[in-house]
Design a protein around this motif. Structure first.
Motif, PDB file in Angstrom:
ATOM      1  N   LEU A   1      -7.853  -5.813 -14.747  1.00 49.13           N
ATOM      2  CA  LEU A   1      -7.229  -5.827 -14.164  1.00 49.13           C
ATOM      3  C   LEU A   1      -5.745  -4.687 -13.896  1.00 49.13           C
ATOM      4  O   LEU A   1      -5.158  -5.131 -13.154  1.00 49.13           O
ATOM      5  CB  LEU A   1      -6.608  -7.419 -14.066  1.00 49.13           C
ATOM      6  N   ALA A   2      -5.437  -5.112 -14.482  1.00 45.46           N
ATOM      7  CA  ALA A   2      -3.639  -3.930 -14.793  1.00 45.46           C
ATOM      8  C   ALA A   2      -4.208  -2.925 -13.945  1.00 45.46           C
ATOM      9  O   ALA A   2      -3.276  -2.277 -13.188  1.00 45.46           O
ATOM     10  CB  ALA A   2      -3.429  -3.058 -15.906  1.00 45.46           C
ATOM     11  N   THR A   3      -5.459  -2.074 -14.582  1.00 46.24           N
ATOM     12  CA  THR A   3      -5.622  -0.583 -13.460  1.00 46.24           C
ATOM     13  C   THR A   3      -5.900  -1.190 -12.047  1.00 46.24           C
ATOM     14  O   THR A   3      -5.345  -0.726 -11.472  1.00 46.24           O
ATOM     15  CB  THR A   3      -6.772  -0.031 -14.375  1.00 46.24           C
ATOM     16  N   ARG A   4      -6.703  -2.111 -11.981  1.00 46.78           N
ATOM     17  CA  ARG A   4      -6.979  -2.811 -10.441  1.00 46.78           C
ATOM     18  C   ARG A   4      -5.622  -3.002  -9.442  1.00 46.78           C
ATOM     19  O   ARG A   4      -5.724  -2.377  -8.587  1.00 46.78           O
ATOM     20  CB  ARG A   4      -7.994  -3.504 -10.665  1.00 46.78           C
ATOM     21  N   VAL A   5      -4.971  -3.758 -10.191  1.00 50.57           N
ATOM     22  CA  VAL A   5      -3.794  -3.994  -9.776  1.00 50.57           C
ATOM     23  C   VAL A   5      -3.246  -2.475  -8.871  1.00 50.57           C
ATOM     24  O   VAL A   5      -2.358  -2.621  -8.232  1.00 50.57           O
ATOM     25  CB  VAL A   5      -2.967  -5.018 -10.255  1.00 50.57           C
ATOM     26  N   ARG A   6      -2.633  -1.989 -10.072  1.00 51.50           N
ATOM     27  CA  ARG A   6      -1.853  -0.714 -10.199  1.00 51.50           C
ATOM     28  C   ARG A   6      -2.708   0.017  -8.783  1.00 51.50           C
ATOM     29  O   ARG A   6      -2.067   0.434  -7.494  1.00 51.50           O
ATOM     30  CB  ARG A   6      -1.888   0.104 -11.031  1.00 51.50           C
ATOM     31  N   CYS A   7      -4.052   0.792  -8.973  1.00 55.28           N
ATOM     32  CA  CYS A   7      -4.561   0.847  -7.926  1.00 55.28           C
ATOM     33  C   CYS A   7      -4.557   0.557  -6.856  1.00 55.28           C
ATOM     34  O   CYS A   7      -3.944   1.059  -5.495  1.00 55.28           O
ATOM     35  CB  CYS A   7      -6.052   1.010  -8.429  1.00 55.28           C
ATOM     36  N   GLU A   8      -4.255  -0.314  -6.611  1.00 59.69           N
ATOM     37  CA  GLU A   8      -4.526  -1.419  -4.832  1.00 59.69           C
ATOM     38  C   GLU A   8      -2.939  -1.072  -5.003  1.00 59.69           C
ATOM     39  O   GLU A   8      -3.107  -1.579  -2.962  1.00 59.69           O
ATOM     40  CB  GLU A   8      -4.579  -2.786  -5.161  1.00 59.69           C
ATOM     41  N   ASP A   9      -2.151  -1.389  -5.591  1.00 56.63           N
ATOM     42  CA  ASP A   9      -0.511  -1.676  -4.857  1.00 56.63           C
ATOM     43  C   ASP A   9      -0.633  -0.193  -4.385  1.00 56.63           C
ATOM     44  O   ASP A   9       0.549  -0.051  -3.746  1.00 56.63           O
ATOM     45  CB  ASP A   9      -0.123  -2.078  -6.097  1.00 56.63           C
ATOM     46  N   ALA A  10      -1.164   1.308  -5.424  1.00 57.37           N
ATOM     47  CA  ALA A  10      -0.761   1.474  -4.972  1.00 57.37           C
ATOM     48  C   ALA A  10      -1.415   3.096  -3.955  1.00 57.37           C
ATOM     49  O   ALA A  10      -1.012   3.238  -2.790  1.00 57.37           O
ATOM     50  CB  ALA A  10      -0.953   3.014  -6.248  1.00 57.37           C
ATOM     51  N   ALA A  11      -2.459   2.333  -3.304  1.00 56.71           N
ATOM     52  CA  ALA A  11      -3.256   2.375  -1.673  1.00 56.71           C
ATOM     53  C   ALA A  11      -2.306   2.328  -1.332  1.00 56.71           C
ATOM     54  O   ALA A  11      -2.483   2.432   0.269  1.00 56.71           O
ATOM     55  CB  ALA A  11      -4.717   1.484  -2.728  1.00 56.71           C
ATOM     56  N   LEU A  12      -2.191   0.663  -0.767  1.00 58.23           N
ATOM     57  CA  LEU A  12      -1.457  -0.350  -0.159  1.00 58.23           C
ATOM     58  C   LEU A  12      -0.561   0.527   0.265  1.00 58.23           C
ATOM     59  O   LEU A  12      -0.152   0.064   1.829  1.00 58.23           O
ATOM     60  CB  LEU A  12      -1.329  -1.674  -0.078  1.00 58.23           C
ATOM     61  N   ALA A  13       0.591   1.009  -0.613  1.00 57.38           N
ATOM     62  CA  ALA A  13       1.459   1.360  -0.556  1.00 57.38           C
ATOM     63  C   ALA A  13       1.810   3.203  -0.252  1.00 57.38           C
ATOM     64  O   ALA A  13       2.351   3.056   1.461  1.00 57.38           O
ATOM     65  CB  ALA A  13       2.444   2.243  -1.168  1.00 57.38           C
TER      66      ALA A  13
ATOM     67  N   HIS B   1     -10.029   4.174  -2.682  1.00 54.65           N
ATOM     68  CA  HIS B   1      -9.411   4.508  -4.003  1.00 54.65           C
ATOM     69  C   HIS B   1     -10.049   3.908  -5.781  1.00 54.65           C
ATOM     70  O   HIS B   1     -10.294   2.812  -5.340  1.00 54.65           O
ATOM     71  CB  HIS B   1      -7.766   3.785  -3.639  1.00 54.65           C
ATOM     72  N   GLY B   2     -10.101   4.374  -6.268  1.00 57.93           N
ATOM     73  CA  GLY B   2     -10.054   3.567  -7.542  1.00 57.93           C
ATOM     74  C   GLY B   2     -11.542   3.705  -8.047  1.00 57.93           C
ATOM     75  O   GLY B   2     -12.097   2.754  -8.321  1.00 57.93           O
ATOM     76  N   ARG B   3     -12.330   4.551  -7.275  1.00 58.79           N
ATOM     77  CA  ARG B   3     -13.520   4.402  -7.482  1.00 58.79           C
ATOM     78  C   ARG B   3     -14.525   5.135  -9.432  1.00 58.79           C
ATOM     79  O   ARG B   3     -15.214   4.637  -9.387  1.00 58.79           O
ATOM     80  CB  ARG B   3     -14.690   5.659  -6.842  1.00 58.79           C
TER      81      ARG B   3
END
Length: 183
Positions: A157-169, A40-42
């Motif tokens: 980092l805000a973009t990255r955290v949103r991306c990670e949280d969405a990917a994990l969810a 995700h988030g490439r």
């Protein structure tokens, strides 16, 4: 060894550490791919690589061009924080094992890791990034690099955290876990 030479060596050691991270990430990406991972988030990844490269370059350039001194009451505590950030980063890498990566790669069906530093923080690796981004430049009074990296890194980092949280969810639960009990 002069303070400038020691600082240059420190920045190069951090650069070597980054290369070790990339080697580790590539090995982990291969493991993840074998286990059905989804990336995700490439789009933000090249920006992140560029910003982290600019941090290291900025440390060296500002020291040389700005004639920044080593100020012991600032430099020694910042060095301790920069070293602590490396320790935290590798604690995260060790705790996540093959699931850690510089990219956002999620293996479907694996539960969230809740051990190590993840017992207390959802994204401890980013704490390491924030601390290092401020501390490493300030070891040698590079306040412009510290400020610029921090200000540019916050939205990234805000973009990255949103991306990670969405990917994990969005990762499906393991086959033997009821959907209502998914992480």
């Amino acid at each position: 060894m002069s303070a400038l030479n020691a600082y240059t060596a420190l920045v190069f050691l951090i650069a070597l550490e980054r290369l070790a991270e990339l080697v580790t990430a590539r090995r982990h990406a291969a493991w993840s791919a074998r286990h059905g991972a989804v990336e995700h988030g490439r789009g933000h990844y090249p920006v992140m690589v560029g910003l982290h490269t600019a941090l290291l370059a900025g440390c060296l350039l500002e020291t040389g061009l700005g004639h920044r001194p080593f100020v012991p009451p600032l430099g020694w505590p910042m060095l301790a924080l920069a070293v602590a950030a490396q320790a935290l980063r590798w604690w995260c890498i060790t705790t996540l094992g093959p699931r850690w990566n510089t990219r956002v790669i999620v293996v479907p069906g694996l539960p969230l890791v809740t051990g190590g530093p993840y017992r207390w923080l959802r994204h401890p690796n980013y704490v390491a990034v924030i601390v290092e981004g401020a501390a490493l430049p300030l070891v040698h009074s590079n306040w412009i690099t510290a400020t610029c990296f921090t200000l540019l890194n916050l939205p990234l980092l805000a973009t990255r955290v949103r991306c990670e949280d969405a990917a994990l969810a969005s990762a499906p639960p393991p086959a033997d876990m009821p959907v209502s009990a998914a992480p």
